[in-house]
Design an enzyme around this catalytic site. Structure first.
Site, PDB file in Angstrom:
ATOM      1  N   ILE A 253     -14.291 -14.502 -29.740  1.00 35.62           N
ATOM      2  CA  ILE A 253     -14.595 -15.911 -29.482  1.00 35.62           C
ATOM      3  C   ILE A 253     -15.773 -16.387 -30.344  1.00 35.62           C
ATOM      4  O   ILE A 253     -15.754 -17.499 -30.878  1.00 35.62           O
ATOM      5  CB  ILE A 253     -14.900 -16.094 -27.973  1.00 35.62           C
ATOM      6  CG1 ILE A 253     -13.608 -15.905 -27.153  1.00 35.62           C
ATOM      7  CG2 ILE A 253     -15.542 -17.452 -27.697  1.00 35.62           C
ATOM      8  CD1 ILE A 253     -13.817 -15.823 -25.642  1.00 35.62           C
TER       9      ILE A 253
ATOM     10  N   TYR B 260     -19.621  -7.676 -13.842  1.00 36.84           N
ATOM     11  CA  TYR B 260     -19.277  -8.787 -14.744  1.00 36.84           C
ATOM     12  C   TYR B 260     -19.240 -10.096 -13.961  1.00 36.84           C
ATOM     13  O   TYR B 260     -19.799 -11.113 -14.391  1.00 36.84           O
ATOM     14  CB  TYR B 260     -17.921  -8.484 -15.393  1.00 36.84           C
ATOM     15  CG  TYR B 260     -17.509  -9.435 -16.497  1.00 36.84           C
ATOM     16  CD1 TYR B 260     -18.082  -9.361 -17.761  1.00 36.84           C
ATOM     17  CD2 TYR B 260     -16.517 -10.396 -16.282  1.00 36.84           C
ATOM     18  CE1 TYR B 260     -17.691 -10.218 -18.779  1.00 36.84           C
ATOM     19  CE2 TYR B 260     -16.121 -11.256 -17.294  1.00 36.84           C
ATOM     20  CZ  TYR B 260     -16.714 -11.173 -18.540  1.00 36.84           C
ATOM     21  OH  TYR B 260     -16.323 -12.026 -19.547  1.00 36.84           O
TER      22      TYR B 260
ATOM     23  N   ILE C 232      -8.457 -14.485 -22.758  1.00 40.01           N
ATOM     24  CA  ILE C 232      -8.334 -14.807 -24.182  1.00 40.01           C
ATOM     25  C   ILE C 232      -8.098 -13.496 -24.930  1.00 40.01           C
ATOM     26  O   ILE C 232      -8.827 -12.512 -24.697  1.00 40.01           O
ATOM     27  CB  ILE C 232      -9.639 -15.479 -24.703  1.00 40.01           C
ATOM     28  CG1 ILE C 232     -10.056 -16.655 -23.802  1.00 40.01           C
ATOM     29  CG2 ILE C 232      -9.483 -15.897 -26.168  1.00 40.01           C
ATOM     30  CD1 ILE C 232      -9.057 -17.790 -23.707  1.00 40.01           C
TER      31      ILE C 232
HETATM   32  P1  NAP Z   1     -15.590  -9.270 -28.189  1.00 39.52           P
HETATM   33  O1  NAP Z   1     -14.314  -9.476 -28.923  1.00 39.52           O
HETATM   34  O2  NAP Z   1     -15.892  -7.923 -27.625  1.00 39.52           O
HETATM   35  O3  NAP Z   1     -16.796  -9.757 -29.120  1.00 39.52           O
HETATM   36  C1  NAP Z   1     -18.110  -9.704 -28.656  1.00 39.52           C
HETATM   37  C2  NAP Z   1     -19.055  -9.418 -29.804  1.00 39.52           C
HETATM   38  O4  NAP Z   1     -20.389  -9.304 -29.260  1.00 39.52           O
HETATM   39  C3  NAP Z   1     -18.754  -8.084 -30.508  1.00 39.52           C
HETATM   40  O5  NAP Z   1     -18.903  -8.217 -31.907  1.00 39.52           O
HETATM   41  C4  NAP Z   1     -19.830  -7.160 -29.924  1.00 39.52           C
HETATM   42  O6  NAP Z   1     -20.167  -6.093 -30.775  1.00 39.52           O
HETATM   43  C5  NAP Z   1     -20.984  -8.126 -29.761  1.00 39.52           C
HETATM   44  N1  NAP Z   1     -22.023  -7.612 -28.860  1.00 39.52           N
HETATM   45  C6  NAP Z   1     -21.870  -6.765 -27.816  1.00 39.52           C
HETATM   46  N2  NAP Z   1     -23.081  -6.496 -27.278  1.00 39.52           N
HETATM   47  C7  NAP Z   1     -24.000  -7.183 -27.995  1.00 39.52           C
HETATM   48  C8  NAP Z   1     -25.410  -7.284 -27.947  1.00 39.52           C
HETATM   49  N3  NAP Z   1     -26.136  -6.608 -27.040  1.00 39.52           N
HETATM   50  N4  NAP Z   1     -26.038  -8.092 -28.845  1.00 39.52           N
HETATM   51  C9  NAP Z   1     -25.322  -8.757 -29.772  1.00 39.52           C
HETATM   52  N5  NAP Z   1     -23.986  -8.679 -29.896  1.00 39.52           N
HETATM   53  C10 NAP Z   1     -23.331  -7.897 -29.015  1.00 39.52           C
HETATM   54  O7  NAP Z   1     -15.710 -10.274 -26.939  1.00 39.52           O
HETATM   55  P2  NAP Z   1     -15.027 -11.712 -26.671  1.00 39.52           P
HETATM   56  O8  NAP Z   1     -13.807 -11.500 -25.876  1.00 39.52           O
HETATM   57  O9  NAP Z   1     -14.984 -12.492 -27.934  1.00 39.52           O
HETATM   58  O10 NAP Z   1     -16.118 -12.314 -25.672  1.00 39.52           O
HETATM   59  C11 NAP Z   1     -17.136 -13.203 -26.100  1.00 39.52           C
HETATM   60  C12 NAP Z   1     -17.755 -13.849 -24.872  1.00 39.52           C
HETATM   61  O11 NAP Z   1     -16.754 -14.531 -24.133  1.00 39.52           O
HETATM   62  C13 NAP Z   1     -18.387 -12.854 -23.889  1.00 39.52           C
HETATM   63  O12 NAP Z   1     -19.556 -13.381 -23.322  1.00 39.52           O
HETATM   64  C14 NAP Z   1     -17.319 -12.706 -22.829  1.00 39.52           C
HETATM   65  O13 NAP Z   1     -17.839 -12.290 -21.586  1.00 39.52           O
HETATM   66  C15 NAP Z   1     -16.772 -14.111 -22.787  1.00 39.52           C
HETATM   67  N6  NAP Z   1     -15.425 -14.201 -22.219  1.00 39.52           N
HETATM   68  C16 NAP Z   1     -14.380 -13.584 -22.832  1.00 39.52           C
HETATM   69  C17 NAP Z   1     -13.107 -13.707 -22.277  1.00 39.52           C
HETATM   70  C18 NAP Z   1     -11.891 -13.089 -22.887  1.00 39.52           C
HETATM   71  O14 NAP Z   1     -10.838 -13.138 -22.253  1.00 39.52           O
HETATM   72  N7  NAP Z   1     -11.963 -12.513 -24.066  1.00 39.52           N
HETATM   73  C19 NAP Z   1     -12.929 -14.419 -21.094  1.00 39.52           C
HETATM   74  C20 NAP Z   1     -14.029 -15.014 -20.501  1.00 39.52           C
HETATM   75  C21 NAP Z   1     -15.273 -14.912 -21.088  1.00 39.52           C
HETATM   76  P3  NAP Z   1     -19.458  -4.661 -30.527  1.00 39.52           P
HETATM   77  O15 NAP Z   1     -17.992  -4.900 -30.703  1.00 39.52           O
HETATM   78  O16 NAP Z   1     -20.081  -3.787 -31.547  1.00 39.52           O
HETATM   79  O17 NAP Z   1     -19.795  -4.277 -29.100  1.00 39.52           O
END
Ligand code: NAP
Length: 256
Positions: A17, A153, A188
């Protein structure tokens, strides 16, 4: 070009995202600072944006590091003149119920998903209070409805939801021209969701996929771009009368 001459910081923008949001902001004219704990991923996204004619810069940032927040924000203001938009996006999802989750996982989740949003919001307010700005906190539908397998979470994302309102009210009360809103993505398709589902036992995975198909009224998972477009709306002037609001983008999942 809805973000022309704006400077935006997106955390965790090396993937998912955050990456989609950084790309979308760059398409609309923003200078985008892409931070991530994975610097190679952040650099790859920044390189692609720059190669496509946008303006991006990558930077290593662990969002749990309090001192680093001050440096990152101050450096952006020194190099680019302002910080206009912050997207507190970085997050993790560790699997565990109230019975089987560990205290270590609980604390890590609160630090990455919750404390970082406080640190980032505080650092951004310090440099936005005169010129104004928009802060977007990525919560989740899991900050609104419970899910038995992700207790920590749920707690972290519920905290982001209500903290956003507190911070928004504070800025309004102080007369700062800063708007702060939360975004609540549903399911997502990103690495986080794939890994989360992949780490469950096979029978639970199957049950989860069937459940998602049954319970998402629009019958499909969302794409990172769906959330990026919501963030774009909250970042730009089109949402100038919104603060402390919750933007739910979930295919209708939380409607009933
Ligand atoms: P993602 O694909 O795992 O991407 C998250 C990114 O953040 C990764 O590059 C990760 O690096 C990095 N990260 C992890 N820990 C970190 C830290 N301490 N400092 C800086 N960067 C860090 O996740 P996403 O699905 O895009 O999610 C993004 C946001 O949307 C999150 O807050 C998540 O809770 C929220 N969200 C996601 C969904 C969904 O369905 N995907 C739904 C609701 C909310 P690494 O890969 O190296 O760990």
């Amino acid at each position: 070009m809805r973000l022309q001459n704006k400077v935006a910081l997106v955390t965790g923008a090396g993937a998912g995202i955050g990456e989609a949001t950084a790309r979308r902001f760059a398409e609309e004219g923003a200078v985008v600072i892409i931070t991530d704990i994975n610097i190679q991923a952040a650099e790859a996204v920044a390189d692609q944006i720059n190669a496509n004619g946008g303006k991006a810069q990558a930077r290593l940032q662990d969002v749990t590091d309090e001192a680093l927040w001050e440096h990152v924000v101050q450096d952006i203001v020194s190099s680019h003149g302002s910080l206009d938009v912050l997207v507190n996006n970085a997050g993790i999802a560790l699997i565990g119920s109230v019975e089987d989750g560990t205290l270590d996982d609980w604390r890590t989740t609160q630090a990455v998903n919750g404390e970082s949003v406080f640190l980032g919001t505080r650092a951004a307010i310090a440099v936005m209070k005169e010129r104004g700005g928009s802060i977007i906190n990525i919560s989740s539908i899991e900050g609104m409805v419970g899910e038995p397998g992700v207790a920590a979470y749920n707690y972290s994302k519920g905290g982001v939801r209500i903290f956003t309102k507190s911070a928004a009210l504070h800025c309004a009360k102080e007369g700062y021209p800063i708007r702060i809103n939360s975004v609540h993505p549903g399911f997502i398709l990103t690495a986080m969701v794939e890994q989360g589902i992949g780490s469950m036992p096979e029978a639970v995975q199957l049950e989860m996929s069937e459940r998602l198909e049954r319970e998402i009224p629009l019958r499909t998972m969302g794409e990172p771009l769906d959330i990026a477009n919501g963030c774009l709306f909250l970042a730009c002037e089109e949402s100038k009368y919104m603060t402390g609001s919750e933007l739910v983008i979930d295919g209708g999942y939380t409607c009933r």
